[in-house]
Scaffold this motif. Structure first.
Motif, mmCIF file in Angstrom:
data_model
loop_
_atom_site.group_PDB
_atom_site.id
_atom_site.type_symbol
_atom_site.label_atom_id
_atom_site.label_comp_id
_atom_site.label_asym_id
_atom_site.label_seq_id
_atom_site.Cartn_x
_atom_site.Cartn_y
_atom_site.Cartn_z
ATOM 1 N N ILE A 57 146.688 -53.062 -36.448
ATOM 2 C CA ILE A 57 146.623 -52.130 -37.585
ATOM 3 C C ILE A 57 145.960 -50.830 -37.154
ATOM 4 O O ILE A 57 146.415 -49.734 -37.513
ATOM 5 C CB ILE A 57 145.894 -52.779 -38.773
ATOM 6 C CG1 ILE A 57 146.749 -53.902 -39.349
ATOM 7 C CG2 ILE A 57 145.563 -51.752 -39.846
ATOM 8 C CD1 ILE A 57 146.047 -54.742 -40.386
ATOM 9 N N TRP A 58 144.867 -50.929 -36.382
ATOM 10 C CA TRP A 58 144.180 -49.738 -35.898
ATOM 11 C C TRP A 58 145.124 -48.889 -35.046
ATOM 12 O O TRP A 58 145.178 -47.663 -35.204
ATOM 13 C CB TRP A 58 142.957 -50.131 -35.085
ATOM 14 C CG TRP A 58 142.328 -48.978 -34.366
ATOM 15 C CD1 TRP A 58 142.609 -48.546 -33.109
ATOM 16 C CD2 TRP A 58 141.349 -48.076 -34.885
ATOM 17 N NE1 TRP A 58 141.857 -47.446 -32.796
ATOM 18 C CE2 TRP A 58 141.070 -47.141 -33.871
ATOM 19 C CE3 TRP A 58 140.669 -47.976 -36.089
ATOM 20 C CZ2 TRP A 58 140.150 -46.129 -34.029
ATOM 21 C CZ3 TRP A 58 139.745 -46.965 -36.242
ATOM 22 C CH2 TRP A 58 139.498 -46.048 -35.227
ATOM 23 N N GLU A 59 145.857 -49.521 -34.125
ATOM 24 C CA GLU A 59 146.755 -48.769 -33.261
ATOM 25 C C GLU A 59 147.893 -48.140 -34.051
ATOM 26 O O GLU A 59 148.359 -47.053 -33.715
ATOM 27 C CB GLU A 59 147.321 -49.674 -32.160
ATOM 28 C CG GLU A 59 146.304 -50.022 -31.108
ATOM 29 C CD GLU A 59 146.859 -50.920 -30.022
ATOM 30 O OE1 GLU A 59 147.977 -51.445 -30.177
ATOM 31 O OE2 GLU A 59 146.160 -51.105 -29.020
ATOM 32 N N ARG A 60 148.340 -48.768 -35.118
ATOM 33 C CA ARG A 60 149.393 -48.184 -35.938
ATOM 34 C C ARG A 60 148.873 -46.936 -36.670
ATOM 35 O O ARG A 60 149.588 -45.957 -36.811
ATOM 36 C CB ARG A 60 149.884 -49.213 -36.955
ATOM 37 C CG ARG A 60 151.067 -48.685 -37.762
ATOM 38 C CD ARG A 60 151.553 -49.681 -38.760
ATOM 39 N NE ARG A 60 152.097 -50.855 -38.079
ATOM 40 C CZ ARG A 60 152.306 -52.015 -38.665
ATOM 41 N NH1 ARG A 60 152.002 -52.170 -39.936
ATOM 42 N NH2 ARG A 60 152.806 -53.013 -38.000
ATOM 43 N N ARG A 61 147.649 -46.998 -37.114
ATOM 44 C CA ARG A 61 147.097 -45.864 -37.873
ATOM 45 C C ARG A 61 146.559 -44.752 -36.983
ATOM 46 O O ARG A 61 146.707 -43.577 -37.289
ATOM 47 C CB ARG A 61 145.971 -46.351 -38.783
ATOM 48 C CG ARG A 61 146.438 -47.192 -39.921
ATOM 49 C CD ARG A 61 145.282 -47.588 -40.784
ATOM 50 N NE ARG A 61 145.727 -48.486 -41.849
ATOM 51 C CZ ARG A 61 144.931 -49.233 -42.557
ATOM 52 N NH1 ARG A 61 143.620 -49.212 -42.330
ATOM 53 N NH2 ARG A 61 145.409 -50.007 -43.499
ATOM 54 N N GLY A 94 142.019 -43.973 -26.984
ATOM 55 C CA GLY A 94 142.730 -42.702 -26.827
ATOM 56 C C GLY A 94 142.258 -41.633 -27.788
ATOM 57 O O GLY A 94 142.838 -40.570 -27.858
ATOM 58 N N GLY A 95 141.205 -41.903 -28.535
ATOM 59 C CA GLY A 95 140.735 -40.953 -29.520
ATOM 60 C C GLY A 95 141.477 -41.119 -30.832
ATOM 61 O O GLY A 95 142.560 -41.671 -30.892
#
Length: 162
Positions: free
Chosen positions: A144-148, A154-155
């Motif tokens: 979920i974090w990577e989708r948002r 990577g900041g």
């Protein structure tokens, strides 16, 4: 039981005959049927069948949850041992290639660091007493974090997709 002393009185003879009558068929079945048809695995090559993962289990299926948790524990032990072996290989490479270890051990170091990073992504920051459900929730929250926000490390993205 031929290596024992012969019975000394009739009670012991009677007891021995009953014991032989009960034990002899069991020993015969074990030696003649079970053991010849049994596959013998060394303990270090025991094959466990893969069970459904926690995301494939129903919410009330306790047996499926238990099997998934045991599979998770075995996988964690295997992954931890792989990282341990790679770390030992890297340390031995440093000792063997002492002055030029930065150049000569670069491949071993990259392999170890990649395995350690992957181990930490999967099992890190879960605490001492965790189970398959907490690891699954960690994976879900990471996705979920990577989708948002983009890849972790990577900041945070500031622009909003429209």
């Amino acid at each position: 039981m031929p290596d024992q002393d012969p019975p000394k009185n009739t009670f012991f003879k009677y007891y021995q005959s009953i014991l032989n009558a009960l034990e002899a068929p069991v020993i015969w079945v074990r030696e003649k049927i079970v053991e010849p048809n049994q596959k013998v695995y060394p303990w270090y090559h025991q094959k466990f069948r893969r069970v459904p993962t926690i995301d494939e289990c129903y919410t009330e299926d306790i047996v499926c949850y238990f099997e998934a948790n045991e599979q998770y524990k075995r996988d964690r032990l295997v992954d931890s041992e792989i990282v341990h072996i790679l770390r030992k290989r890297y340390e031995h490479c440093i000792l063997y290639e002492a002055p030029d270890h930065i150049e000569r051990c670069k491949g071993v170091k990259e392999t170890y660091e990649e395995a350690a990073t992957n181990w930490f992504i999967k099992y890190g920051d879960l605490g001492a007493y965790h189970d398959v459900k907490s690891a699954y929730m960690k994976q879900k929250h990471r996705l979920i974090w990577e989708r948002r926000h983009g890849p972790v490390g990577g900041g945070v993205r500031t622009e909003v997709k429209e």
